[in-house]
Write a protein that holds these residues in place. Structure first.
Motif, PDB file in Angstrom:
ATOM      1  N   TRP A  36      -8.284   3.877  -2.777  1.00  0.00           N
ATOM      2  CA  TRP A  36      -7.643   2.734  -3.230  1.00  0.00           C
ATOM      3  C   TRP A  36      -6.123   2.557  -2.246  1.00  0.00           C
ATOM      4  CZ3 TRP A  36     -10.288  -0.775  -5.705  1.00  0.00           C
ATOM      5  CH2 TRP A  36     -11.100  -0.520  -6.442  1.00  0.00           C
ATOM      6  N   TYR A  37      -5.753   1.439  -2.206  1.00  0.00           N
ATOM      7  CA  TYR A  37      -4.401   1.123  -1.452  1.00  0.00           C
ATOM      8  C   TYR A  37      -4.023  -0.146  -2.411  1.00  0.00           C
ATOM      9  CZ  TYR A  37      -5.446   4.319   2.138  1.00  0.00           C
ATOM     10  OH  TYR A  37      -5.866   5.497   2.848  1.00  0.00           O
ATOM     11  N   ARG A  38      -2.648  -0.358  -2.176  1.00  0.00           N
ATOM     12  CA  ARG A  38      -2.095  -1.239  -2.630  1.00  0.00           C
ATOM     13  C   ARG A  38      -0.859  -2.026  -1.994  1.00  0.00           C
ATOM     14  NH1 ARG A  38       0.762   1.340  -7.992  1.00  0.00           N
ATOM     15  NH2 ARG A  38       2.655   2.267  -7.097  1.00  0.00           N
ATOM     16  N   GLN A  39      -0.818  -3.329  -2.192  1.00  0.00           N
ATOM     17  CA  GLN A  39       0.567  -4.007  -1.412  1.00  0.00           C
ATOM     18  C   GLN A  39       0.893  -4.933  -2.400  1.00  0.00           C
ATOM     19  OE1 GLN A  39      -0.783  -5.728   2.039  1.00  0.00           O
ATOM     20  NE2 GLN A  39       1.188  -5.744   2.943  1.00  0.00           N
ATOM     21  N   ALA A  40       2.199  -4.811  -2.686  1.00  0.00           N
ATOM     22  CA  ALA A  40       2.978  -5.648  -3.562  1.00  0.00           C
ATOM     23  C   ALA A  40       3.676  -6.784  -2.522  1.00  0.00           C
ATOM     24  CB  ALA A  40       3.939  -4.776  -4.243  1.00  0.00           C
ATOM     25  N   PRO A  41       4.162  -7.803  -3.016  1.00  0.00           N
ATOM     26  CA  PRO A  41       4.793  -8.965  -2.257  1.00  0.00           C
ATOM     27  C   PRO A  41       5.799  -8.439  -1.505  1.00  0.00           C
ATOM     28  CG  PRO A  41       4.149  -9.873  -4.364  1.00  0.00           C
ATOM     29  CD  PRO A  41       3.836  -8.574  -4.490  1.00  0.00           C
ATOM     30  N   GLY A  42       5.891  -8.590  -0.367  1.00  0.00           N
ATOM     31  CA  GLY A  42       7.256  -8.175   0.493  1.00  0.00           C
ATOM     32  C   GLY A  42       7.157  -6.793   0.604  1.00  0.00           C
ATOM     33  N   LYS A  43       6.217  -6.156   0.441  1.00  0.00           N
ATOM     34  CA  LYS A  43       6.159  -4.685   0.849  1.00  0.00           C
ATOM     35  C   LYS A  43       5.023  -4.122   1.784  1.00  0.00           C
ATOM     36  CE  LYS A  43       8.589  -3.175  -3.233  1.00  0.00           C
ATOM     37  NZ  LYS A  43       8.803  -2.205  -4.482  1.00  0.00           N
ATOM     38  N   GLN A  44       4.964  -3.004   2.282  1.00  0.00           N
ATOM     39  CA  GLN A  44       3.963  -2.456   3.072  1.00  0.00           C
ATOM     40  C   GLN A  44       2.575  -2.067   1.922  1.00  0.00           C
ATOM     41  OE1 GLN A  44       5.595   0.493   5.675  1.00  0.00           O
ATOM     42  NE2 GLN A  44       5.853  -1.258   7.420  1.00  0.00           N
ATOM     43  N   ARG A  45       1.510  -1.720   2.765  1.00  0.00           N
ATOM     44  CA  ARG A  45       0.489  -1.394   1.708  1.00  0.00           C
ATOM     45  C   ARG A  45       0.609   0.172   1.805  1.00  0.00           C
ATOM     46  NH1 ARG A  45      -5.444  -3.584   3.428  1.00  0.00           N
ATOM     47  NH2 ARG A  45      -4.256  -5.435   3.295  1.00  0.00           N
ATOM     48  N   GLU A  46       0.345   0.549   0.638  1.00  0.00           N
ATOM     49  CA  GLU A  46       0.424   2.076   0.548  1.00  0.00           C
ATOM     50  C   GLU A  46      -0.609   2.592  -0.267  1.00  0.00           C
ATOM     51  OE1 GLU A  46       3.840   2.624  -2.343  1.00  0.00           O
ATOM     52  OE2 GLU A  46       2.709   1.641  -4.125  1.00  0.00           O
ATOM     53  N   LEU A  47      -0.751   3.963  -0.067  1.00  0.00           N
ATOM     54  CA  LEU A  47      -1.713   4.697  -0.782  1.00  0.00           C
ATOM     55  C   LEU A  47      -1.488   4.751  -2.103  1.00  0.00           C
ATOM     56  CD1 LEU A  47      -3.476   7.669   0.662  1.00  0.00           C
ATOM     57  CD2 LEU A  47      -2.527   7.836  -1.367  1.00  0.00           C
ATOM     58  N   VAL A  48      -2.755   4.398  -2.989  1.00  0.00           N
ATOM     59  CA  VAL A  48      -2.791   5.054  -4.194  1.00  0.00           C
ATOM     60  C   VAL A  48      -3.557   6.439  -4.641  1.00  0.00           C
ATOM     61  CG1 VAL A  48      -3.565   4.123  -6.564  1.00  0.00           C
ATOM     62  CG2 VAL A  48      -2.598   2.539  -4.896  1.00  0.00           C
ATOM     63  N   ALA A  49      -4.696   6.334  -4.063  1.00  0.00           N
ATOM     64  CA  ALA A  49      -5.558   7.649  -4.475  1.00  0.00           C
ATOM     65  C   ALA A  49      -6.898   7.540  -3.491  1.00  0.00           C
ATOM     66  CB  ALA A  49      -6.070   7.647  -5.864  1.00  0.00           C
ATOM     67  N   THR A  50      -7.206   8.742  -3.206  1.00  0.00           N
ATOM     68  CA  THR A  50      -8.412   9.020  -2.256  1.00  0.00           C
ATOM     69  C   THR A  50      -9.204  10.109  -2.940  1.00  0.00           C
ATOM     70  OG1 THR A  50      -7.298  10.512  -0.681  1.00  0.00           O
ATOM     71  CG2 THR A  50      -7.197   8.132  -0.262  1.00  0.00           C
ATOM     72  N   ILE A  51     -10.348  10.103  -2.468  1.00  0.00           N
ATOM     73  CA  ILE A  51     -11.437  11.120  -2.994  1.00  0.00           C
ATOM     74  C   ILE A  51     -12.519  11.206  -1.715  1.00  0.00           C
ATOM     75  CG2 ILE A  51     -12.954   9.215  -4.104  1.00  0.00           C
ATOM     76  CD1 ILE A  51     -13.662  11.479  -6.084  1.00  0.00           C
ATOM     77  N   THR A  52     -12.852  12.362  -1.728  1.00  0.00           N
ATOM     78  CA  THR A  52     -13.568  12.820  -0.339  1.00  0.00           C
ATOM     79  C   THR A  52     -15.215  12.906  -1.062  1.00  0.00           C
ATOM     80  OG1 THR A  52     -13.314  15.236  -0.695  1.00  0.00           O
ATOM     81  CG2 THR A  52     -11.815  13.907   0.812  1.00  0.00           C
ATOM     82  N   SER A  53     -16.135  13.027  -0.123  1.00  0.00           N
ATOM     83  CA  SER A  53     -17.568  13.026  -0.470  1.00  0.00           C
ATOM     84  C   SER A  53     -17.450  14.398  -1.355  1.00  0.00           C
ATOM     85  CB  SER A  53     -18.412  12.944   0.691  1.00  0.00           C
ATOM     86  OG  SER A  53     -17.983  14.082   1.671  1.00  0.00           O
TER      87      SER A  53
END
Length: 120
Positions: A36-53
């Motif tokens: 999951w990634y997120r992007q707030a208004p006026g900001k760059q997209r950033e990593l929230v969390a990842t999970i591998t197989s």
């Protein structure tokens, strides 16, 4: 073709919880990392969390202890449980997956995004 479909966004008060889901479908041979990634208004997209197989998990420092990522490999679905939400968590949340197709081509795919709004 592969599609990622997200659901679960919405409006919540600070301190509340939301659960996001992202289901992958189509010509899938295997799925490696989901995240999951997120992007707030006026900001760059950033990593929230990842999970591998294999179940290895990585969180952004800003969400550690509040968000939990998990996946259901049988359903090609990744989840993000978000607790103790803060106004600064407001953003469009995007699902991303590294998928090998049945043609044995490995690419990254993005969902369409789901809005999360946290009111103070």
């Amino acid at each position: 073709q592969v599609q990622l479909v997200e659901s679960g966004g919405g409006l919540v008060q600070a301190g509340g919880s939301l659960r996001l889901s992202c289901a992958a479908s189509g010509s899938i041979f295997s799925i490696n990392t989901m995240g999951w990634y997120r992007q707030a208004p006026g900001k760059q997209r950033e990593l929230v969390a990842t999970i591998t197989s294999g179940g290895n998990i990585n969180y952004a420092d800003s969400v550690k202890g509040r968000f939990t990522i998990s996946r259901d490999n049988a359903k090609n679905t990744v989840f993000l449980q978000m607790n103790s939400l803060k106004p600064e968590d407001t953003a469009v949340y995007y699902c991303k997956s590294i998928i090998t197709t049945t043609a044995r081509i490995t690419l990254q795919y993005w969902g369409q995004g789901t809005q999360v709004t946290v009111s103070s």
